[in-house]
Design an enzyme around this catalytic site. Sequence first.
Site, PDB file in Angstrom:
ATOM      1  N   TYR A   1       6.865  36.951  71.941  1.00  0.00           N
ATOM      2  CA  TYR A   1       7.108  37.180  73.284  1.00  0.00           C
ATOM      3  C   TYR A   1       8.641  37.456  73.456  1.00  0.00           C
ATOM      4  CZ  TYR A   1       7.455  35.486  77.824  1.00  0.00           C
ATOM      5  OH  TYR A   1       7.708  35.467  79.497  1.00  0.00           O
TER       6      TYR A   1
ATOM      7  N   ASP B   1       3.795  40.392  73.693  1.00  0.00           N
ATOM      8  CA  ASP B   1       4.331  41.018  74.578  1.00  0.00           C
ATOM      9  C   ASP B   1       5.920  41.184  74.273  1.00  0.00           C
ATOM     10  OD1 ASP B   1       5.649  41.319  77.220  1.00  0.00           O
ATOM     11  OD2 ASP B   1       4.905  39.380  78.246  1.00  0.00           O
TER      12      ASP B   1
END
Length: 650
Positions: free
Chosen positions: A155, A194
Amino acid sequence: MRITTWNVNGIRNPFSYQPWSTARTFSAMFDILEADIVVMQELKIQRKDLRDDMVLLDGWDCYFSLPKHKKGYSGVGIYTRNATCCPIRAEEGLLGVLCPPASTTAYRDLPSASSIGGYPSLLDITDLGVDPVALDAEGRCVVLEFPAFVLFGIYSPANSNGLRDDFRFAFLSALDCRVRNLIRAGKRVIVTGDLNVSREEIDTASAIDDIKKAGMTHEEYVNTPNRRIFNQLLLGGGVIGGRDEGREEPVMWDVCRGFHEGRKGMYTHWEQKINARPGNFGSRIDYVLCSADMREWFRDSNIQEGLMGSDHCPVYAVLNDTITISASDASPRHVQLLDIMNPLGYFVEGKRRKDWSVKEIPPFSAKLLPEFDKRRSIKDMFTKKPVPKTIPGDPKPASQPESSQQEIATLPCPQAVPATAHHVADSAEDDTPGPEAAPGSQVDTRKSSGKKRKSFESEPVQHVKRQKSGASSSTTSTSESAKGQQSLKGFFKLKSPAPTKPTDEPRLNDDHVTANPSATPSHESVQDELYSAALAQTIAASLASAASPRTPPPVSPLSTTNKARSPSLSPATAAKSSWSSLFTRPRPPVCEGHAEPCKRMLTRKKGENQGRWFWMCARPLGPSGGKEKGTQWRCGSFVWCSDVGRNGAG
C-alpha cells in the site's frame, strides 16, 4: 490458483454492500472472490482492533502489517487458503529494519535461512533520506515467501497534495531496490497492491486535463519522479531519455495490462466525493506484477469493477495448475503449482501428502499472536479435568482443602428462598398473627444439612426476610394497619393529602363516613376518601380559574364564535410559522440540464470560499470528467446556497 488484491478502504467496509452484506464473514467473502490468496490494503485498524472473525478463520492463515502509531491509517493484510498454499517465511516492511514477534533481532540481521533477503544496503537506505523505521512502521508492506516466488502486498503512500512527496518517492525507491535485489538473487517475485501511481495517460481518465492544467508535455507527464521509477521497473514502461543507474533493465510484467493491451477505461479507483464511479471517471493504480520469466505462468487477469464495497475494485490474476520452470543449466521441466506453493513434502505431483499444521507456519502469522494463540476450544468447557489422587496418610482429599470446605460452609443456602416462601404460605393459611412462630417454622423446613443450616440461621439477610414474612402475616391486624404499604392501591396513592381550604366538600366526606355508624372505617377507606376529596378540589379549582373574570362573559353564540376567531392569535401563529420555516431544510433548486433537485455540497478547499455551501447537479460525473449538456451525466448547474431563497428560488 487465483491471487486477488483489493484496497478495501477499511477492513469491515465491504460488509455494508452486496453481496458481502448477506453473510458478513471473511470466509464467505473469499469464497465469492474465488481466491486462494487475498491481499488487502488500507485496513484502517491497529493491532488492538483485530478480532476473532478476522484472524481465526477456518481454512485460512493471515498476516498483518499494521501502523504502529497512527490510528485508523493504512494497514496491509494477506490471507492464504490452507488447502492450496502455505508460505515458508513471512515478514513486514521493505527495509527489514523491524523485528519478528518476540525477538529483538531485525529481519535483515537474521540468518539467511530465516530471512527472505534482498534488503537494500545501508548506503541505499541512507540515500532514501527518510527514517527507515518510520517507513516500515506505517503498515504498508507484507512479504510472504513460497517455494515458487516471493509475494509482496503493498500500500504505497498517496500524493497528499504534495505534502509527503519525499516519503512517497523513498517508498517506491525502496520497493524497486528490494525487488531487483531478490531477482538478482535468483528468486521470482510477484508484487500486488495499491501503488498509488498510474503508468501513462491511458490509465487515468483525467490525464489530458491534468497535463493541460499543469502546462506540461507528454514527456514531462511520463517523466514525473514517481512515475519514472515505476515505468523503469516494468516491461514496456514508458521511459523518456536514459535510464537511471541501477535500473538499466526492466524486471517486472504488468499482468492485467498484458492481458488487455490498449483497453481504455480499465480503472480500479474512483473518487467518492464527486461520485465518479457510475460514469467510470477513475484511474488504474492497483496492480498485479510478476517477474519477467513468469509471464507464461498466468492464464487470466482482470479487474472486477462490478464488485462494490470500496472506492477501489478488486484485481485478480489466475495461475496455471501446471507451470514450466526454466533454468539456465538444465532443460525446462513441468511442475504442479501446488507442489511449489507449499513447504516441501506437503504436495507431491499435485496430491496432498501432509496436512497443514499451525505448528509449521511462520512466526509472523496472526494466529500466533499471544491474544489468539492457544485459545481454549469450546469443547474444553465440557471436559472434566482430572482429579488429583489422594496422598496416602492425608486425612483430607487433595482436591478439596480445608479452606474450601470452610468457604462452602459459609455460603448461603440455595433453598432459603423456597423455604421462606413456604413459610409465608403456611403462616397466611394458619392465620398466625405473632412473629414468634416464624423462626420455628423455618427451622422445621431445613433439616438436610447442619452446616448449611447454621450458616443460614446466622445470616442477617434471612432475618430480614423473616421479619417481612411476619409483617405480611399480620396484614389484617388493626394495630399495624398504619405501617407500610397495605395493598397494591397504596403504590398509586399520595403519601399525604394536599392541604385544602375549608369548603363544603370535606363535610360531604364526613357525612359519607358517618353515614354508616355500625361500620368502623379502616385506614385504607379514609385514605381513599381523602384522596378523592383532594382530587375533587383540584378539579373545582381548575374550573373556577377557567371561569375567572379575565374571560369576558359571552354575549351571544355569534359573538363567542367571533371571539374564538379573533386575530389576537395570529401573532403566535405567525411566530410558529416563522420558526418552523427557519429550522426546515431549504427546498433544493432544480438543475438547468435535467430539471431535477440539486444536491448540496460543502467547499473544503482552502481559500476565501472554504466552508460555504453550494448547490450542484446531483447526477454522477460523466466519462469526460467535465460538465456536460444534453447528456445523462452531470450538467453545469451551480449556485451558492446564500444566493438561493428557502423556497428554492434564486
